[in-house]
Design a protein around this motif. Structure first.
Motif, short mmCIF file in Angstrom:
data_model
loop_
_atom_site.label_atom_id
_atom_site.label_comp_id
_atom_site.label_asym_id
_atom_site.label_seq_id
_atom_site.Cartn_x
_atom_site.Cartn_y
_atom_site.Cartn_z
N LYS A 159 0.82 -1.21 0.00
CA LYS A 159 0.00 0.00 0.00
C LYS A 159 0.85 1.26 0.00
O LYS A 159 1.90 1.29 0.65
CB LYS A 159 -0.83 0.00 1.28
N LYS B 113 -2.57 -4.98 -3.45
CA LYS B 113 -2.65 -6.24 -2.70
C LYS B 113 -1.74 -7.29 -3.35
O LYS B 113 -1.97 -7.71 -4.49
CB LYS B 113 -4.10 -6.72 -2.68
N LEU C 202 -13.43 -6.60 -2.87
CA LEU C 202 -14.10 -6.09 -1.66
C LEU C 202 -15.26 -7.03 -1.33
O LEU C 202 -15.93 -7.55 -2.23
CB LEU C 202 -14.67 -4.69 -1.91
N ARG D 141 -3.00 -6.89 -7.05
CA ARG D 141 -4.35 -6.36 -7.29
C ARG D 141 -4.40 -4.89 -6.89
O ARG D 141 -4.22 -4.55 -5.74
CB ARG D 141 -5.34 -7.17 -6.42
N ASP E 183 -14.83 1.79 8.44
CA ASP E 183 -13.79 2.81 8.30
C ASP E 183 -13.91 3.92 9.36
O ASP E 183 -12.91 4.54 9.72
CB ASP E 183 -13.84 3.43 6.89
N ILE F 210 -3.82 0.84 -3.18
CA ILE F 210 -3.70 -0.48 -2.55
C ILE F 210 -3.22 -1.48 -3.60
O ILE F 210 -3.84 -1.62 -4.66
CB ILE F 210 -5.04 -0.91 -1.93
N SER G 256 -11.63 -7.38 2.52
CA SER G 256 -11.30 -7.96 1.21
C SER G 256 -10.58 -9.28 1.41
O SER G 256 -9.95 -9.52 2.45
CB SER G 256 -10.49 -6.99 0.35
N HIS H 204 -14.22 -4.62 8.63
CA HIS H 204 -14.11 -3.45 9.52
C HIS H 204 -15.04 -2.35 9.06
O HIS H 204 -15.62 -2.41 7.97
CB HIS H 204 -12.66 -2.94 9.53
N HIS I 118 -7.90 -8.39 4.09
CA HIS I 118 -8.16 -7.22 4.93
C HIS I 118 -9.37 -7.57 5.79
O HIS I 118 -10.44 -7.85 5.26
CB HIS I 118 -8.46 -5.98 4.06
N TRP J 168 -13.77 4.15 -4.10
CA TRP J 168 -12.78 3.07 -4.27
C TRP J 168 -12.88 2.60 -5.71
O TRP J 168 -13.93 2.13 -6.14
CB TRP J 168 -13.13 1.96 -3.27
N MET K 199 -5.31 6.23 -0.47
CA MET K 199 -4.58 4.96 -0.52
C MET K 199 -4.49 4.44 -1.96
O MET K 199 -5.48 4.48 -2.69
CB MET K 199 -5.31 3.87 0.29
N HIS L 176 -17.03 -3.99 5.89
CA HIS L 176 -16.44 -4.50 4.63
C HIS L 176 -15.01 -4.97 4.89
O HIS L 176 -14.43 -4.66 5.93
CB HIS L 176 -16.46 -3.40 3.55
O1 LIG Z 1 -8.64 -2.64 -0.95
C1 LIG Z 1 -8.84 -3.45 -0.06
O2 LIG Z 1 -8.40 -4.58 -0.13
C2 LIG Z 1 -9.65 -3.09 1.15
C3 LIG Z 1 -9.44 -1.69 1.53
C4 LIG Z 1 -10.21 -1.30 2.72
O3 LIG Z 1 -11.21 -1.85 3.05
C5 LIG Z 1 -9.74 -0.19 3.52
O4 LIG Z 1 -8.55 0.17 3.42
O5 LIG Z 1 -10.53 0.33 4.33
#
Ligand SMILES: O=C(O)CCC(=O)C(=O)O
Ligand SMILES: CCCC(=O)SCCNC(=O)CCNC(=O)[C@H](O)C(C)(C)COP(=O)(O)OP(=O)(O)OC[C@H]1O[C@@H](n2cnc3c(N)ncnc32)[C@H](O)[C@@H]1OP(=O)(O)O
Length: 240
Positions: free
Chosen positions: A23, A64, A109, A178, A80, A62, A169, A78, A75, A96, A60, A167
């Motif tokens: 990240k 992955k 996601l 990814r 945010d 990301i 991932s 959670h 992930h 996103w 961000m 949410h």
């Molecule tokens: O992109 C992801 O894998 C999840 C990102 C996410 O949920 C977050 O950073 O809050």
């Protein structure tokens, strides 16, 4: 800008080269990346949630990585809002965007529809055998029988979601990285709250530790750490 490496690689004997990067966070000083946050195609929808005074608060990219075999590319589920010391939640929204096709094979996601109408819950590190990335807190109790939706997205598809939505991932089972880019926006009319005595105290402690190291200072308030990274996207900067 914070460059994060996957915990399975950071904590191993491997030389942490670019292949370990999971990240790039807080890219508000990088014009090429920050351009994403002011794209009219994105901001036209963001405005529906924030109103005209729009701040970018958390950015961000990301990346992955292919899972190193320890399932650390996941992930945890959670909300945010756990990370944000500002309110009201209804004036905060995440955009996103998939930078390539994303499906269950590379860790899309996963969302629990309808949970955005609930409350902010307690978050802690999940007890995963292979370790958990720094600050990847998971929601402590949620109903595991709630339906899950896996968001399959094509390159350029964007999802907008509420900060109370539960949410996370999945694991990246492919050999590729990814990629997704995201920005959390808030109305600049939002106000900071004191998280002392709330479920957010544990994340406050971690964020302050990181900020003291990053800014090389002896004291910093959570609010100041957020004020330093917030950027005005449109309208007037009021509270945030
Ligand atoms: O992109 C992801 O894998 C999840 C990102 C996410 O949920 C977050 O950073 O809050
Ligand atoms: C809506 C928001 C949702 C989210 O954003 S959730 C995720 C939020 N996560 C973050 O904000 C993490 C921010 N990043 C960080 O804290 C740092 O980059 C991080 C991960 C600690 C690395 O710190 P640096 O000082 O840059 O790197 P370093 O190589 O010197 O390592 C210092 C110690 O940290 C360890 N580390 C590195 N990457 C890690 C990781 N991914 N998870 C857990 N620990 C990690 C590293 O092994 C080292 O530990 P030690 O001191 O040798 O014991």
């Amino acid at each position: 800008m914070v460059v994060m490496r996957d915990v399975a690689i950071a904590k191993s004997e491997f030389v942490p080269d670019q292949k370990a990067i999971t990240k790039v966070q807080d890219f508000q000083e990088l014009p090429e990346l920050f351009e994403y946050c002011s794209l009219p195609q994105i901001v036209q929808y963001v405005k529906c949630f924030t109103g005209p005074n729009i701040m970018s608060m958390h950015t961000m990219l990301i990346n992955k990585p292919p899972d190193a075999g320890k399932k650390t590319s996941r992930h945890p589920m959670h909300q945010d809002l756990h990370y944000f010391p500002f309110r009201p939640a209804d004036r905060i929204v995440c955009a996103w965007t998939a930078m390539e096709r994303i499906d269950r094979s590379n860790g899309c996601l996963v969302v629990l529809p309808g949970t955005h109408t609930g409350e902010l819950k307690q978050h802690d590190y999940p007890e995963w055998e292979g370790g958990v990335n720094k600050m990847y807190h998971g929601v402590r109790d949620y109903d595991p029988s709630l339906p899950r939706v896996h968001l399959t997205m094509e390159k350029g598809d964007t999802v907008f979601f509420h900060p109370i939505l539960i949410h996370g991932s999945g694991m990246n089972r492919t050999a590729g990285f990814r990629k997704a880019i995201s920005c959390h926006y808030a109305s600049s009319d939002c106000y900071y709250i004191d998280v002392k005595g709330t479920t957010q105290e544990n994340i406050e402690k971690e964020v302050i530790e990181l900020a003291l190291k990053r800014y090389g200072v002896e004291e910093i308030l959570l609010k100041d750490a957020w004020m330093a990274k917030g950027r005005l996207v449109q309208g007037e900067r009021i509270n945030l």
